[in-house]
Design a protein around this motif. Structure first.
Motif, short mmCIF file in Angstrom:
data_model
loop_
_atom_site.label_atom_id
_atom_site.label_comp_id
_atom_site.label_asym_id
_atom_site.label_seq_id
_atom_site.Cartn_x
_atom_site.Cartn_y
_atom_site.Cartn_z
N GLY A 186 0.80 -1.21 0.00
CA GLY A 186 0.00 0.00 0.00
C GLY A 186 0.83 1.26 0.00
N ILE A 187 1.84 1.34 0.88
CA ILE A 187 2.66 2.54 0.91
C ILE A 187 3.47 2.68 -0.37
CG2 ILE A 187 4.57 1.42 2.14
CD1 ILE A 187 3.36 5.08 2.49
N THR A 188 3.89 1.56 -0.95
CA THR A 188 4.59 1.62 -2.23
C THR A 188 3.67 2.18 -3.31
OG1 THR A 188 6.00 -0.25 -1.61
CG2 THR A 188 5.80 0.24 -3.96
N HIS A 189 2.40 1.78 -3.29
CA HIS A 189 1.42 2.31 -4.25
C HIS A 189 1.28 3.82 -4.09
CE1 HIS A 189 -2.65 3.02 -5.96
NE2 HIS A 189 -2.37 1.98 -6.72
N LEU A 190 1.16 4.30 -2.86
CA LEU A 190 1.01 5.73 -2.64
C LEU A 190 2.24 6.51 -3.10
CD1 LEU A 190 -0.63 6.14 0.90
CD2 LEU A 190 -1.59 6.82 -1.30
N LEU A 191 3.41 6.03 -2.71
CA LEU A 191 4.63 6.76 -3.03
C LEU A 191 4.93 6.74 -4.52
CD1 LEU A 191 6.89 5.57 -0.07
CD2 LEU A 191 5.66 7.74 -0.27
N SER A 192 4.42 5.75 -5.22
CA SER A 192 4.63 5.66 -6.67
C SER A 192 3.64 6.51 -7.45
CB SER A 192 4.50 4.20 -7.13
OG SER A 192 5.43 3.38 -6.48
N ARG A 193 2.68 7.13 -6.75
CA ARG A 193 1.62 7.86 -7.42
C ARG A 193 1.43 9.26 -6.86
NH1 ARG A 193 1.19 2.64 -7.83
NH2 ARG A 193 0.27 1.67 -9.68
N GLY A 194 2.55 9.93 -6.64
CA GLY A 194 2.50 11.35 -6.38
C GLY A 194 2.48 11.79 -4.94
N VAL A 195 2.38 10.89 -3.99
CA VAL A 195 2.48 11.28 -2.58
C VAL A 195 3.98 11.33 -2.26
CG1 VAL A 195 1.89 10.71 -0.20
CG2 VAL A 195 0.26 10.25 -2.04
N ALA A 196 4.51 12.53 -2.23
CA ALA A 196 5.97 12.69 -2.21
C ALA A 196 6.38 13.63 -1.09
CB ALA A 196 6.45 13.22 -3.57
N PRO A 197 6.41 13.15 0.16
CA PRO A 197 6.84 14.01 1.27
C PRO A 197 8.35 14.19 1.31
CG PRO A 197 6.41 11.81 2.07
CD PRO A 197 6.03 11.81 0.61
N ASP A 198 8.76 15.25 1.97
CA ASP A 198 10.19 15.45 2.25
C ASP A 198 10.62 14.65 3.47
OD1 ASP A 198 11.00 17.68 0.34
OD2 ASP A 198 9.26 18.59 1.33
N PHE A 199 9.71 14.49 4.42
CA PHE A 199 9.97 13.74 5.65
C PHE A 199 8.74 12.91 5.99
CE2 PHE A 199 12.19 17.91 6.42
CZ PHE A 199 13.50 17.44 6.35
N ALA A 200 8.94 11.91 6.83
CA ALA A 200 7.82 11.12 7.31
C ALA A 200 8.03 10.75 8.76
CB ALA A 200 7.64 9.86 6.47
N ILE A 201 6.92 10.63 9.47
CA ILE A 201 6.90 10.04 10.81
C ILE A 201 5.94 8.87 10.76
CG2 ILE A 201 6.18 10.36 13.21
CD1 ILE A 201 7.01 13.29 12.96
N ILE A 202 6.42 7.70 11.14
CA ILE A 202 5.57 6.52 11.25
C ILE A 202 5.41 6.21 12.73
CG2 ILE A 202 7.54 4.96 10.91
CD1 ILE A 202 5.56 2.98 9.61
N MET A 203 4.18 5.96 13.12
CA MET A 203 3.90 5.60 14.51
C MET A 203 3.76 4.09 14.61
SD MET A 203 0.90 7.03 17.01
CE MET A 203 0.63 6.33 18.64
N LYS A 204 4.52 3.50 15.50
CA LYS A 204 4.47 2.06 15.77
C LYS A 204 4.80 1.85 17.25
CE LYS A 204 4.10 -1.08 13.10
NZ LYS A 204 2.92 -1.87 12.68
N PRO A 205 4.54 0.66 17.78
CA PRO A 205 4.78 0.45 19.20
C PRO A 205 6.24 0.64 19.62
CG PRO A 205 3.33 -1.26 18.36
CD PRO A 205 3.83 -0.49 17.17
N TRP A 206 6.39 0.89 20.91
CA TRP A 206 7.60 1.08 21.71
C TRP A 206 7.95 2.55 21.82
CZ3 TRP A 206 8.59 -3.49 18.42
CH2 TRP A 206 8.26 -4.66 19.09
#
Length: 443
Positions: A186-206
């Protein structure tokens, strides 16, 4: 790890931060989490929940859209643009659950299906929300969305653009009958289709900030014998068990996995591996011992080690095992491979997330616990997007309801645990999106 680079907020930034944090609404977050938990979303079938998310994003002031991948699944993305001249920062979490939430999960979860955390429906008890995936991934989605909603309500004058995205395929799975969903599709699909951030924050446990995460390698090791029959005496020429020798191979493999993790630890990643299962024969034909016993496992891959190198390490293990036990008839394959990903710990977004962490924790960040968990953060980094992973203490403690042992349904969330993480993320959002690109080290 180097100390966090200090960069105090200006008085204006501090005021915006305090105003935005004051708008974080625990009850609204909890209601969204309950709504999300009520929408079943196994890997490869998240259309309904991401269509809901696209609508919810719009209701809190984001320009949003549902991005279909096929008839049954797709992703959601929303955006709040700033005045211009700043960075685009994406807040991201996957949204698919690791289990199907039906009879096919049994008996492999090792519990009865009636545990509250395994149900694909929400149950609220005080500040707790239960249900399949309510903690991972849906608490992450709800928390990031609440950060975006509070930021917009506080009318913070953004320079850069805020992106909020949720995607299918975040679980380490390969669901063949749903277009092989999983494996960060899914994220590969988004990034390949114009969703192009300079930075990202991903929330996951810990409750740490991580600048890197492992990939993973999936292997099948086959122990071969001959098709047998229960009435044949042991030692009869031409008959060899595959199952009994597999027991020895499993013990050898378990030790190799332990040694592999030690040998390949570096940075903040310790790439564990676990045997996931053993498969042989027909339960309805127990009189006929199987000619093949398969052992399958996942081994994590450090960002500084390629899947090819891990494949070579495993090949050497098999060669050594054959040399020591020439009576074993073995073959193997690597049937899944995902590289790890890393961001420089000195990168702006990692440092900003650590400043937010230290602001809330009131202590230096220091060296985090070594990480073996794989997320879509590795894919983001492989796309060249500097990414920080940040989370909350997990699993939640003190549940008033009985939940499954072990990983279970990852479905018990104590909402107050999420709020410090929301404030840490808000800090990084304001730190990043109220500055021009040059201040962030961008052109």
């Amino acid at each position: 790890m180097e100390p966090t680079i200090a960069l105090p907020f200006s008085p204006e930034q501090q005021g915006w931060y305090e105003k935005a944090c004051a708008r974080i609404d625990a009850r609204r977050l909890q209601q969204l989490l309950s709504n999300l938990t009520d929408i079943h979303s196994p890997t490869g079938a998240v259309r309904d929940i991401n269509q809901f998310m696209a609508g919810y994003m719009s209701s809190v002031g984001l320009s949003s859209a549902y991005r279909p991948m096929n008839a049954g699944t797709g992703n959601a993305v929303g955006e709040k643009r700033g005045s211009g001249g700043g960075a685009a920062l994406m807040l991201y979490a996957p949204i698919d659950t690791h289990l199907e939430g039906d009879a096919s999960d049994q008996p492999w979860t090792g519990t009865t299906a009636d545990h509250v955390d395994l149900q694909p429906a929400a149950k609220t008890v005080g500040d707790w929300v239960y249900g399949l995936g309510s903690s991972n991934p849906k608490a992450m989605v709800a928390t990031l969305t609440e950060v975006a909603a509070a930021l917009i309500e506080a009318d913070v004058p953004l320079v850069g653009d805020l992106i909020l995205a949720t995607a299918d395929g975040g679980m380490p799975a390969d669901i063949a009958d749903r277009d092989h969903a999983g494996m960060s599709g899914g994220i590969t699909h988004l990034l390949s289709r114009g969703v192009a951030p300079d930075f990202a924050i991903i929330m996951k446990p810990w409750n740490w900030v991580y600048h890197e995460e492992p990939g993973m390698g999936w292997f099948k090791l086959r122990v071969k014998g001959t098709l047998g029959y229960a009435g044949v005496p042991r030692g009869t020429p031409g008959f060899r068990s595959s199952v009994v020798p597999a027991a020895h191979v499993i013990l050898e493999l378990e030790q190799w996995l332990v040694d592999y993790a030690e040998r390949n630890t570096s940075g903040v990643v310790k790439p564990h591996g676990w045997i996931a299962g053993v498969r042989a024969g027909w339960p309805e034909r127990p009189a006929f011992p199987s000619a093949v016993t398969e052992i399958f496992f996942d081994v994590r891959i450090n960002p500084r080690t390629s899947p090819g190198e891990v494949k070579a390490q495993f090949a050497q293990f098999v060669a050594d095992l054959r040399a020591r036990h020439p009576e074993l008839d073995l073959d193997w394959e690597m049937y899944g491979s995902v590289p790890g990903g890393t961001t420089s710990p000195s990168n702006w977004i990692v440092q900003s997330a650590r400043r937010g962490w230290e602001h809330i924790e009131a202590r230096p960040h220091g060296i985090p616990e070594l990480l073996g968990g794989q997320t879509d953060g590795a894919a983001l980094r492989r796309f060249g997007i500097p990414t920080a992973r940040i989370g909350w203490p997990w699993p939640a403690q003190g549940s008033p309801e009985s939940v499954a042992e072990g990983l279970g349904g990852m479905g018990a969330t104590y909402v107050p645990d999420l709020l410090p993480c929301a404030r840490k993320i808000m800090y990084a959002v304001i730190d990043t999106l109220t500055r021009g690109r040059a201040e962030l080290g961008l052109r």
